[in-house]
Design an enzyme around this catalytic site. Sequence first.
Site: not given
Length: 333
Positions: A45, A103, A117, A245, A276
């Site tokens: 986000t 990450y 992560y 995709g 995103d």
Amino acid sequence: MDVTLNHDPQTRFDRSLKVALLGECMIEMRGEPGAAITQTFGGDTLNTAVYLARLSPRTTISVDYLTAVGSDAFSDAMRQSWLDEGVGDGHVRVIEDALPGLYFIQTDPQGERRFLYWRGEAAARRMFDGPEAEAMLDALADYDFVYLSGISLAILTPEGRARLIQALQAARRAGTRIVFDNNYRPHLWPDPETARQAHRDLLRLTDLALITWEDDVLLFGYRDADALFIDYAQVGVGEVVLKRGAASCLIQCPAGRFEVPAQTVTRVVDTTAAGDSFSAAYLACRLRGGDPEQAARWGHRLAAQVVQYRGALIPQAAMPTMGASSLPSVAQV
């Protein structure tokens, strides 16, 4: 975006639009084991927030990021990087005894990425826990649009997730529009059913859904796009964008169903933030008065550029031209 989408609150768009994106920004590391490492910041986000801010005139659309961070130097640098991109941090919670998550990205020769992560104790996990979260939760109703993802839901404690859903219900009654990107990551959830229930709870509040096809197949087991569109319509989602995709995206909205082809990319370097960035460009176009088909073209154009660079955020100079002069004004949204 149609201000009557899904429900009919009092119209509030006679001024600049306020958009909040909420979730987790992490320390991003990139490189090979035993070699030099490059460090920056990222998160699903947050990536969308940055691209949305880059595509939005600051005089008509303001973009804020809502999360929790620590009081350490990395958290300070993280927040400054958002401000440098035009993303506000006025509702960021600082948790003194916590740190940001981290990450590590590795990419294969085809540009597909693998993530490692370290986020179990990250500050963002507790952003809506305790009485200190009340101010941030109450602030959601002050925004015209709130954007979050399946990752935003997954990282929260059960208490925080329940309080967020309650706050979004109140905000939506006050006229706030909810935008949801599914981004299902199985390893972040205790079990699939908990994830399904959380997604269903959020979808009942969602006005615009930006859905990655593979993620919903994994979570809900859809056989085809028709089944997904039927389910989403039944829970009241007025506009659904199905991201596939490099293939065309499919859109279902009150005007009908549309298919918009993707742009061809001859050399993919890194697919990080492709989805995103598509979501950011789609939302930016809709907020600025574009129709769903035009918004999808914006999304494909930005995503096609993003996958040709390493990392989640491409240089400002590499941002594509979107033909904004043909859009209506924000006042006509």
